[in-house]
Motif scaffolding. Sequence first.
Motif, mmCIF file in Angstrom:
data_model
loop_
_atom_site.group_PDB
_atom_site.id
_atom_site.type_symbol
_atom_site.label_atom_id
_atom_site.label_comp_id
_atom_site.label_asym_id
_atom_site.label_seq_id
_atom_site.Cartn_x
_atom_site.Cartn_y
_atom_site.Cartn_z
ATOM 1 N N LYS A 35 86.645 12.210 10.405
ATOM 2 C CA LYS A 35 85.646 13.149 10.921
ATOM 3 C C LYS A 35 84.260 12.801 10.386
ATOM 4 N N THR A 36 83.279 12.851 11.268
ATOM 5 C CA THR A 36 81.876 12.730 10.865
ATOM 6 C C THR A 36 81.370 14.133 10.552
ATOM 7 N N ILE A 37 80.791 14.320 9.373
ATOM 8 C CA ILE A 37 80.415 15.662 8.930
ATOM 9 C C ILE A 37 78.951 15.716 8.502
ATOM 10 N N SER A 38 78.411 16.934 8.467
ATOM 11 C CA SER A 38 77.012 17.106 8.067
ATOM 12 C C SER A 38 76.851 18.413 7.297
ATOM 13 N N PRO A 39 77.536 18.555 6.162
ATOM 14 C CA PRO A 39 77.466 19.810 5.405
ATOM 15 C C PRO A 39 76.177 19.921 4.612
ATOM 16 N N ARG A 40 75.920 21.120 4.101
ATOM 17 C CA ARG A 40 74.803 21.319 3.179
ATOM 18 C C ARG A 40 75.048 20.566 1.890
ATOM 19 N N LEU A 41 76.306 20.595 1.428
ATOM 20 C CA LEU A 41 76.681 19.921 0.184
ATOM 21 C C LEU A 41 77.955 19.127 0.405
ATOM 22 N N TYR A 42 77.917 17.846 0.041
ATOM 23 C CA TYR A 42 79.106 17.001 0.082
ATOM 24 C C TYR A 42 79.326 16.443 -1.314
ATOM 25 N N LEU A 43 80.460 16.789 -1.923
ATOM 26 C CA LEU A 43 80.805 16.284 -3.249
ATOM 27 C C LEU A 43 81.992 15.343 -3.108
ATOM 28 N N THR A 103 74.538 12.226 7.548
ATOM 29 C CA THR A 103 73.639 13.344 7.853
ATOM 30 C C THR A 103 73.863 14.544 6.925
ATOM 31 N N ALA A 104 74.688 14.387 5.884
ATOM 32 C CA ALA A 104 74.849 15.468 4.897
ATOM 33 C C ALA A 104 73.520 15.722 4.202
ATOM 34 N N LYS A 105 73.216 16.986 3.937
ATOM 35 C CA LYS A 105 71.909 17.316 3.358
ATOM 36 C C LYS A 105 71.831 16.965 1.873
ATOM 37 N N CYS A 106 72.927 17.122 1.144
ATOM 38 C CA CYS A 106 72.947 16.788 -0.279
ATOM 39 C C CYS A 106 74.299 16.169 -0.620
ATOM 40 N N ILE A 107 74.267 14.966 -1.205
ATOM 41 C CA ILE A 107 75.495 14.249 -1.562
ATOM 42 C C ILE A 107 75.571 14.126 -3.073
ATOM 43 N N VAL A 108 76.679 14.594 -3.633
ATOM 44 C CA VAL A 108 76.956 14.452 -5.058
ATOM 45 C C VAL A 108 78.168 13.535 -5.197
ATOM 46 N N ALA A 109 78.021 12.446 -5.943
ATOM 47 C CA ALA A 109 79.108 11.488 -6.104
ATOM 48 C C ALA A 109 79.505 11.379 -7.570
ATOM 49 N N ILE A 129 73.756 6.036 -2.172
ATOM 50 C CA ILE A 129 73.206 6.976 -1.186
ATOM 51 C C ILE A 129 73.250 8.418 -1.697
ATOM 52 N N ALA A 130 73.815 8.618 -2.900
ATOM 53 C CA ALA A 130 73.974 9.972 -3.435
ATOM 54 C C ALA A 130 72.634 10.549 -3.876
ATOM 55 N N ASP A 131 72.446 11.830 -3.624
ATOM 56 C CA ASP A 131 71.283 12.537 -4.149
ATOM 57 C C ASP A 131 71.444 12.782 -5.643
ATOM 58 N N PHE A 132 72.688 13.008 -6.062
ATOM 59 C CA PHE A 132 73.011 13.170 -7.478
ATOM 60 C C PHE A 132 74.246 12.317 -7.784
ATOM 61 N N ALA A 133 74.116 11.377 -8.698
ATOM 62 C CA ALA A 133 75.224 10.483 -9.071
ATOM 63 C C ALA A 133 75.671 10.819 -10.492
ATOM 64 N N ILE A 134 76.932 11.131 -10.640
ATOM 65 C CA ILE A 134 77.509 11.410 -11.951
ATOM 66 C C ILE A 134 78.456 10.268 -12.289
ATOM 67 N N ILE A 135 78.060 9.454 -13.257
ATOM 68 C CA ILE A 135 78.879 8.317 -13.657
ATOM 69 C C ILE A 135 79.736 8.757 -14.839
ATOM 70 N N GLY A 136 81.026 8.906 -14.566
ATOM 71 C CA GLY A 136 81.903 9.397 -15.618
ATOM 72 C C GLY A 136 83.323 9.563 -15.127
ATOM 73 N N ASP A 137 84.160 10.084 -16.001
ATOM 74 C CA ASP A 137 85.575 10.284 -15.717
ATOM 75 C C ASP A 137 85.749 11.575 -14.916
#
Length: 331
Positions: free
Chosen positions: A263-271, A287-293, A305-313
């Motif tokens: 599915k192609t999605i466009s949520p406000r927040l994609y984690l 087209t997601a508005k905010c991507i957290v990876a 491409i993440a707006d917020f990248a968390i590098i960790g376990d």
Amino acid sequence: MHEVWTISECHQGRVKDVSYELLARGRSLADTLNVRLAAVVIGYNVRLDDLKRLSVQGADIIYLADDPSLSSFVCERYAEQLLRLIAEKEPQIIIAAATTSGRTLMPYVAVKAHAGLTADCTELAIEEGTGNLLQTRPAIGGNIMATIKTPNHRPQMATVRPRSTKPLEARSDRSFVVEEVAVSPKREKPSVEVLGLRALEGQSGSIEEADIVISGGKGLKKRDNFALIERLAKAFGAEVGASRDAVDRGWASYPHQVGLSGKTISPRLYLAAGISGAIQHLAGIKTAKCIVAINSDEQANILGIADFAIIGDLFQVLPEIEKRLEQRRKA
């Protein structure tokens, strides 16, 4: 008339959001060809304010088939109305959403109308000089993008990935024109009868319509660990998504799969947790508005491409996020 048409989807009298996305696609094509853009609406007791919204968001004219026999989607019944309208108006392009109903209706109509159809398009354009519709879609398992055209038959028909574009801004200066379409009589003994509708088990809603989607990938290592995603989604009031790897491993069912093959999605927040970011997955969330990876690999594609990248376990990060949400809820 050689118009461009978009097929608007309705449910219980309401026009679905994907219909407004289609108008953005159709408006660009119609403007390039210098023709009218029509929204075709088939349903029952369709709300007037939804019809007006179709107008202010791009439609030059609305063809409305409104009848009790059209209250539920039945392919043959809907196709009857659409084929009669095609024969009368002779559009040159018809596009619909690549949803369950769009993927059912459009192939049926294409065969009956002796027209070409390209399914699951991600891009549409007009070929300079010929006016042919250029229809781009993933091919060979999503590894290449193929551009297809049907130069010898009209109408040219395509289904488009939902959430692959954004609706146009509303323009109050647009004129509101509705042409009511005569509905063919219902057969005495229809081949299909809708008895009722039931929600998909294990899914409260569609990930395509969700404001928040929490997804997991193969970085979760096993099915039992996928419960971390499900718990966090519940805490957020979100829908559960999954990478293709997670679905292939049986950790989630196909309706949860995010990407060109899902599915192609466009949520406000994609984690996204434990998802490296194959090109097919990234195309499904662009087209997601905010991507957290969340990923332990600093080189993972999705971090780029993440707006917020968390590098960790993720096994430490996900429970911490859930804990913070619970603290905030109690505060």
